[in-house]
Design an enzyme around this catalytic site. Sequence first.
Site, PDB file in Angstrom:
ATOM      1  N   SER A   1      14.956  11.188   5.085  1.00 53.10           N
ATOM      2  CA  SER A   1      14.920  11.578   4.230  1.00 53.10           C
ATOM      3  C   SER A   1      15.201  13.144   3.189  1.00 53.10           C
ATOM      4  CB  SER A   1      14.171  10.911   2.936  1.00 53.10           C
ATOM      5  OG  SER A   1      12.751  11.148   3.466  1.00 53.10           O
TER       6      SER A   1
ATOM      7  N   TYR B   1      10.919   8.228   1.238  1.00 50.55           N
ATOM      8  CA  TYR B   1      11.619   7.244   1.460  1.00 50.55           C
ATOM      9  C   TYR B   1      10.448   6.423   1.540  1.00 50.55           C
ATOM     10  CZ  TYR B   1      16.766   7.910   2.367  1.00 50.55           C
ATOM     11  OH  TYR B   1      18.247   8.646   2.531  1.00 50.55           O
ATOM     12  N   GLY B   2       9.136   6.081   1.796  1.00 52.93           N
ATOM     13  CA  GLY B   2       8.757   5.216   2.465  1.00 52.93           C
ATOM     14  C   GLY B   2       7.833   4.562   1.390  1.00 52.93           C
TER      15      GLY B   2
ATOM     16  N   CYS C   1      14.488   7.438  10.785  1.00 56.54           N
ATOM     17  CA  CYS C   1      13.642   7.336  10.133  1.00 56.54           C
ATOM     18  C   CYS C   1      12.576   6.000  10.250  1.00 56.54           C
ATOM     19  CB  CYS C   1      14.073   7.879   8.272  1.00 56.54           C
ATOM     20  SG  CYS C   1      12.670   7.015   6.550  1.00 56.54           S
TER      21      CYS C   1
ATOM     22  N   CYS D   1       6.411   7.761  11.706  1.00 61.25           N
ATOM     23  CA  CYS D   1       6.938   8.520  10.750  1.00 61.25           C
ATOM     24  C   CYS D   1       7.409   9.418  11.858  1.00 61.25           C
ATOM     25  CB  CYS D   1       6.518   8.828   9.400  1.00 61.25           C
ATOM     26  SG  CYS D   1       7.153   9.082   8.873  1.00 61.25           S
TER      27      CYS D   1
END
Length: 275
Positions: free
Chosen positions: A16, A47-48, A78, A190
């Site tokens: 992302s 994106y989380g 990711c 992450c």
Amino acid sequence: MKTKHTSSQPIGIFDSGIGGLTVAHALVTHLPKENIIYFGDTAHLPYGDKSTAAIQAYAIKIVNMLLQQECKLILIACHSASAAAYELVKEYIGSKALVMNVIDPVIHLLKEKYITKHVGLIGTRQTVNSHIYKKKIDDLNLGIRLSSSATNLLASAIEEFGNHRVIDVLLETYLAQPNLQNIDALLLACTHYPIIKERISQHYQKQNDGHIELIDSSDIVAQAVKKQLHKNNLLNENGTSAKHFYVSDYTESFANNAKLFFGEDIKLEHYPLWD
């Protein structure tokens, strides 16, 4: 019909934002002759906090772009996208390219080195709520105890501020959670988090008056990619190491971080997939 690949074809990487650059940098270090195409979906970062359906839709569109670039291997760099979209992407691509995620290589490491250990995990809400690490670790049946905690604001803060002391305030709050105490290691689930690895380490040194092992997926994944390419006779040992960086929305922070990671000016091309 199985697609025929050649070693000179590039590796495609997407994330992302800047987090995947930690993986891209590790790949360049471990595979110095490989050609790299990186796509940062900066229009949708992070994106989380996106839904699984949204991430899957982004991933398929990005993957189509990377297939057009004739990538021999596509790496979902990711954790959120790996949790939400890997199986779908793998099925969608079929034999058109090899597909890897950033989760399975870490699970393999845990299987080798962390039997019966207590491992903490920090990641986005999407990664933590997917329970993908817990499921895979439970399947190992090796007595590994996992304590996960969503640290959702960290990725956005790193995108905004980089490795800045303002991050310490968030770390003090997030890492003080009871389930992240008395752990043998902390998994940085992450790809943004290795950027602030030293700050995380310093926090535990202050709190515990000692050292805690941090599991950084970047090098682990790079080594797994090398192994996969070797297995498929696709290692590029005579390449020029060309690097192309595309972003769905130009941001100054991405440009600055790309330059910082690779020690050179990086040309970013705006690739408006969603225009």
